[in-house]
Design a protein around this motif. Structure first.
Motif, short mmCIF file in Angstrom:
data_model
loop_
_atom_site.label_atom_id
_atom_site.label_comp_id
_atom_site.label_asym_id
_atom_site.label_seq_id
_atom_site.Cartn_x
_atom_site.Cartn_y
_atom_site.Cartn_z
N SER A 123 0.84 -1.21 0.00
CA SER A 123 0.00 0.00 0.00
C SER A 123 0.87 1.25 0.00
O SER A 123 2.00 1.24 0.48
CB SER A 123 -0.92 0.01 1.23
N GLY A 124 0.30 2.33 -0.54
CA GLY A 124 0.97 3.62 -0.50
C GLY A 124 0.47 4.50 0.61
O GLY A 124 0.79 5.69 0.68
N ASN A 125 -0.33 3.91 1.52
CA ASN A 125 -0.89 4.65 2.65
C ASN A 125 -0.41 4.02 3.95
O ASN A 125 -0.60 2.82 4.17
CB ASN A 125 -2.42 4.64 2.57
N GLY A 126 0.19 4.82 4.82
CA GLY A 126 0.77 4.30 6.05
C GLY A 126 -0.25 3.66 6.98
O GLY A 126 0.04 2.65 7.63
N ILE B 20 -6.76 4.19 -2.06
CA ILE B 20 -6.42 3.42 -3.26
C ILE B 20 -5.69 4.31 -4.26
O ILE B 20 -4.70 3.91 -4.87
CB ILE B 20 -7.68 2.80 -3.88
N LYS B 21 -6.18 5.54 -4.42
CA LYS B 21 -5.51 6.48 -5.32
C LYS B 21 -4.07 6.74 -4.84
O LYS B 21 -3.15 6.89 -5.65
CB LYS B 21 -6.28 7.79 -5.39
N GLU B 22 -3.89 6.81 -3.52
CA GLU B 22 -2.55 7.02 -2.98
C GLU B 22 -1.63 5.85 -3.33
O GLU B 22 -0.44 6.03 -3.63
CB GLU B 22 -2.62 7.20 -1.46
N TRP C 185 -10.74 -0.77 -9.75
CA TRP C 185 -9.56 -0.09 -9.23
C TRP C 185 -8.27 -0.82 -9.63
O TRP C 185 -7.27 -0.19 -9.95
CB TRP C 185 -9.64 0.04 -7.72
N VAL C 186 -8.31 -2.15 -9.60
CA VAL C 186 -7.13 -2.92 -10.00
C VAL C 186 -6.83 -2.68 -11.48
O VAL C 186 -5.67 -2.49 -11.87
CB VAL C 186 -7.34 -4.42 -9.74
N ARG C 187 -7.87 -2.68 -12.31
CA ARG C 187 -7.67 -2.40 -13.73
C ARG C 187 -7.05 -1.01 -13.91
O ARG C 187 -6.11 -0.83 -14.70
CB ARG C 187 -9.00 -2.49 -14.47
N ARG C 188 -7.58 -0.05 -13.16
CA ARG C 188 -7.05 1.31 -13.27
C ARG C 188 -5.58 1.36 -12.85
O ARG C 188 -4.76 2.05 -13.46
CB ARG C 188 -7.88 2.26 -12.41
N ALA C 189 -5.25 0.62 -11.79
CA ALA C 189 -3.87 0.60 -11.30
C ALA C 189 -2.92 0.03 -12.36
O ALA C 189 -1.85 0.61 -12.63
CB ALA C 189 -3.80 -0.23 -10.02
N TYR C 190 -3.30 -1.10 -12.94
CA TYR C 190 -2.44 -1.70 -13.96
C TYR C 190 -2.24 -0.77 -15.15
O TYR C 190 -1.11 -0.56 -15.63
CB TYR C 190 -3.05 -3.02 -14.45
N ARG C 191 -3.31 -0.20 -15.64
CA ARG C 191 -3.19 0.64 -16.83
C ARG C 191 -2.45 1.94 -16.52
O ARG C 191 -1.66 2.42 -17.34
CB ARG C 191 -4.58 0.93 -17.39
N SER C 192 -2.69 2.47 -15.33
CA SER C 192 -2.01 3.70 -14.94
C SER C 192 -0.51 3.47 -14.83
O SER C 192 0.29 4.35 -15.19
CB SER C 192 -2.56 4.20 -13.60
N PHE C 193 -0.12 2.29 -14.35
CA PHE C 193 1.31 2.00 -14.17
C PHE C 193 1.98 1.62 -15.49
O PHE C 193 3.04 2.16 -15.85
CB PHE C 193 1.49 0.89 -13.15
N TYR C 194 1.39 0.68 -16.22
CA TYR C 194 2.08 0.09 -17.37
C TYR C 194 1.91 0.87 -18.68
O TYR C 194 2.71 0.69 -19.60
CB TYR C 194 1.60 -1.35 -17.57
N PHE C 195 0.91 1.73 -18.78
CA PHE C 195 0.73 2.48 -20.01
C PHE C 195 1.32 3.88 -19.93
O PHE C 195 1.04 4.73 -20.78
CB PHE C 195 -0.76 2.56 -20.38
N ARG C 196 2.15 4.12 -18.96
CA ARG C 196 2.87 5.39 -18.90
C ARG C 196 3.85 5.48 -20.08
O ARG C 196 4.56 4.50 -20.36
CB ARG C 196 3.67 5.52 -17.61
N PRO C 197 3.95 6.60 -20.75
CA PRO C 197 4.93 6.73 -21.84
C PRO C 197 6.34 6.40 -21.39
O PRO C 197 7.11 5.77 -22.13
CB PRO C 197 4.79 8.21 -22.25
#
Length: 465
Positions: free
Chosen positions: A306-309, A354-356, A419-431
């Motif tokens: 997680s990105g949240n403490g 989750i956004k964090e 949210w999982v789909r968003r996480a994968y696409r946000s991470f792996y589809f970065r230029p």
């Protein structure tokens, strides 16, 4: 006595943490637990065959044909939550072919009576089953009493009895896994060189993460002798043509001194090996990382989660994000690739936390990342939290194991799969990420792997319905 060991397909895995669209393409690794059991049995003089139905694409009809032709005396089947229904299907086939059926694997730790309660299952083994399987085989062969075999679960006078848990204190007594029973060319993963092999240098995990299902093997952390470990690495490279080794230890660097000795032994032999392993950010340091890189460590997998403490504290993860950032920086500087695991939709998560996590994954910028849905497996702290909150039926997993229900568990937060789909696409589809991967293409094999991965993300699907 003829013995056949089987790894079978999952037939109704609706509760996988990993999205189905990615699970299908991630690859297959050798069944290390069965290979250890086979080695112990062979060492004692028994004839053993291993059927990896997953790797070979063998289904019910073919399995029945093989078992009828081979006529084994004993069939051993490994069972996990993810393949319990498939394992029972294989057990029914084996029983119909006249074999005595033994079930093992992590699920027996939680539901021994339920598994052995099936008519098609004769025995179960709880825990590390190598020597218990041997003791059971000898007792059956010699028509001796079965009572008292460590970890054995059996039917007796209409009742089911369990004899503790099987546990191996000294891992150095174990023979080298019987890899000659499989072809290494049937195994590969989307991120490793082919052929790849699995190994362990340690067993046991003293940590108490809230999402982790513990077994007897976690009672005590044990290490193999460094020479013993490197002997096996050298052997499988020379005799099986293995290009990369995947350690399946929970925390390979927990015993720092032992890890140092393993690395020094690899370096002393000038062994041209490439390997990877999971570990924890609180179990490495810069000096150790540099030594591991010199010894051929290609990639380290860290559970960031997680990105949240506050969510990390809820998980009982016992790490902080400052340490995570530092360790990823150190690891990258040594030349070791980083792989980060994240869990989405934990108990009490919100859209903001989750956004964090998604933002933190992008900022941390590991070479690879995996995002999974929080799944409250039985006998975990997360399950107790979800049960207390009324999110999960106390009997869900028992009924699932018994085949009384096949529905998916409800997510702990709404739309966790989205949210999982968003996480994968946000991470792996970065230029930035795409450009880096394009520069790393050196062969048609690389192109094929990247296209497969992209397809899994584009055609994202969380679970079978």
């Amino acid at each position: 006595m003829k013995i056949i060991l089987i790894r079978y397909h999952d037939t109704n895995d609706v509760n996988s943490r990993l999205p189905e669209s990615l699970n299908r393409i991630r690859g297959i690794v050798p069944p290390l637990g069965l290979l250890y059991i086979a080695a112990v049995l062979e060492q004692a003089g028994y004839t053993v065959q291993l059927i990896d139905a997953v790797a070979l694409g063998i289904y019910a009809g073919q399995l029945r044909t093989i078992l009828m032709q081979e006529a084994p005396d004993i069939v051993g089947i490994t069972s996990m939550i993810s393949n319990v229904h498939g394992a029972i299907e294989a057990a029914r086939i084996a029983k119909e072919c006249g074999a005595r059926v033994v079930m093992g694997g992590p699920l027996l730790t939680v539901y021994p009576e339920e598994i052995v309660g099936y008519d098609c299952v004769d025995y179960g083994i709880i825990g590390e089953g190598e020597y218990s399987m041997l003791a059971l085989t000898r007792a059956i062969e010699q028509n001796q009493p079965l009572e008292g075999i460590p970890g054995l679960v059996l039917k007796e006078n209409g009742r089911i009895h369990a004899y503790g848990e099987a546990f191996i204190d000294d891992l150095n007594h174990l023979p080298v896994p019987a890899r000659h029973l499989i072809s290494t060319h049937h195994y590969s993963t989307i991120i490793t060189d082919t052929p790849a092999a699995t190994m362990i240098a340690t067993r046991g995990c003293p940590f108490q993460c809230g999402f982790c299902m513990k077994g007897p093997q976690d009672k005590k952390h044990r290490t193999r002798n460094p020479k013993n470990v490197v002997d096996e690495m050298e052997f499988i490279m020379q005799h099986h043509g293995v290009k990369e080794i995947l350690f399946y230890d929970d925390t390979i660097t927990l015993d720092r001194e032992n890890m140092v000795l393993i690395c020094e032994e690899i370096i002393r032999r000038r062994l041209p090996v490439r390997w990877e392993s999971p570990t924890r950010v609180d179990c490495v340091d810069t000096e150790l990382l540099r030594l591991m890189h010199r010894a051929g460590c290609k990639r380290l997998r860290y559970g960031v989660e997680s990105g949240n403490g506050d969510i990390l504290k809820s998980m009982h993860k016992s790490i902080d994000l400052t340490r995570v950032h530092d360790v990823f920086t150190w690891t990258k500087k040594t030349g070791i690739e980083t792989f980060a695991y994240f869990i989405i939709g934990y108990f009490h998560e919100t859209a903001q936390t989750i956004k964090e996590t998604i933002a933190y994954a992008r900022a941390l910028n590991p070479d690879l990342a995996m995002f999974t849905v929080a799944t409250p497996y039985p006998k975990t702290h997360l399950f107790e939290l979800a049960k207390t909150a009324g999110l999960i039926d106390d009997n869900y997993w028992r009924d699932f194991v018994l085949g009384k229900r096949s529905d998916r568990l409800p997510y702990l937060v709404p739309h966790a799969d989205i949210w999982v789909r968003r996480a994968y696409r946000s991470f792996y589809f970065r230029p930035r990420f795409v450009a880096k991967r394009l520069l790393e293409i050196h062969s048609f094999s690389d192109i094929r792997r990247y296209l497969q991965a992209a397809g899994g993300l584009i055609n994202f699907r969380m679970n079978r319905r």
